[in-house]
Design a protein around this motif. Structure first.
Motif, PDB file in Angstrom:
ATOM      1  N   GLN A 109      47.989  42.661  41.625  1.00 13.11           N
ATOM      2  CA  GLN A 109      46.697  43.143  41.480  1.00 13.11           C
ATOM      3  C   GLN A 109      45.925  42.553  42.734  1.00 13.11           C
ATOM      4  OE1 GLN A 109      44.724  43.038  37.816  1.00 13.11           O
ATOM      5  NE2 GLN A 109      46.332  44.067  36.786  1.00 13.11           N
ATOM      6  N   ASP A 110      45.570  43.950  43.725  1.00 13.98           N
ATOM      7  CA  ASP A 110      44.975  43.353  45.072  1.00 13.98           C
ATOM      8  C   ASP A 110      46.178  42.100  45.685  1.00 13.98           C
ATOM      9  OD1 ASP A 110      42.725  44.781  44.692  1.00 13.98           O
ATOM     10  OD2 ASP A 110      41.824  43.367  43.399  1.00 13.98           O
ATOM     11  N   ASP A 111      45.565  41.099  45.910  1.00 12.94           N
ATOM     12  CA  ASP A 111      46.500  40.368  46.845  1.00 12.94           C
ATOM     13  C   ASP A 111      46.882  39.139  46.074  1.00 12.94           C
ATOM     14  OD1 ASP A 111      44.083  38.857  46.078  1.00 12.94           O
ATOM     15  OD2 ASP A 111      43.712  38.000  48.310  1.00 12.94           O
TER      16      ASP A 111
END
Length: 151
Positions: free
Chosen positions: A70-72
């Motif tokens: 999730q994202d980074d």
């Protein structure tokens, strides 16, 4: 009179919808769109231990918890019981494949869902001069990475 009635009724309707049980949010047979292949600079952590709750019905299958990108960052998606979105569909576990110093992440998904490269993965491949294919190129590259790791 109608305006006044609407102003009084609206909060009650909103309150009723916000109090609905979480099971009302289960999606069955909904097209969730394509599953996006992602890239991560680091491997996911080891799986977490889970307790499997009682099976709600014979139609439910257990989806074990897994690390989701999730994202980074990696985020734990807890195990759960789900019904397949389509008859005959099976759950495909997530895959974390080492690739050129990073990790190719294929999220868990139902077998009837489309898999395509995410924007971050496509950009990452292009920056490394690895081409811009969808499935054919990554299958060839996966074989190359496997051969390199074996030697």
């Amino acid at each position: 009179m109608n305006n006044r009635l609407a102003r009084l009724a609206l909060p009650a309707v909103l309150a009723a919808f916000s109090c609905m049980p979480a099971s009302a949010q289960i999606r069955i047979g909904v097209d969730l769109g394509a599953i996006r292949i992602r890239v991560a600079p680091d491997a996911p952590p080891p799986p977490q231990r889970e307790i499997r709750m009682e099976r709600p019905s014979r139609n439910h299958i257990w989806i074990a918890g897994y690390w989701d990108r999730q994202d980074d960052r990696w985020a734990w998606a807890p195990g759960r019981w789900e019904q397949p979105g389509q008859r005959g569909s099976r759950w495909v576990k997530p895959r974390y494949q080492p690739e050129s110093g990073a990790y190719r992440y294929e999220p868990g998904h139902w077998s009837h869902q489309r898999m395509e490269e995410g924007e971050d993965y496509s950009r990452w491949r292009n920056e490394r001069g690895r081409g811009h294919g969808k499935h054919g190129d990554h299958d060839r590259d996966r074989g190359r990475d496997d051969r390199q790791r074996d030697h």
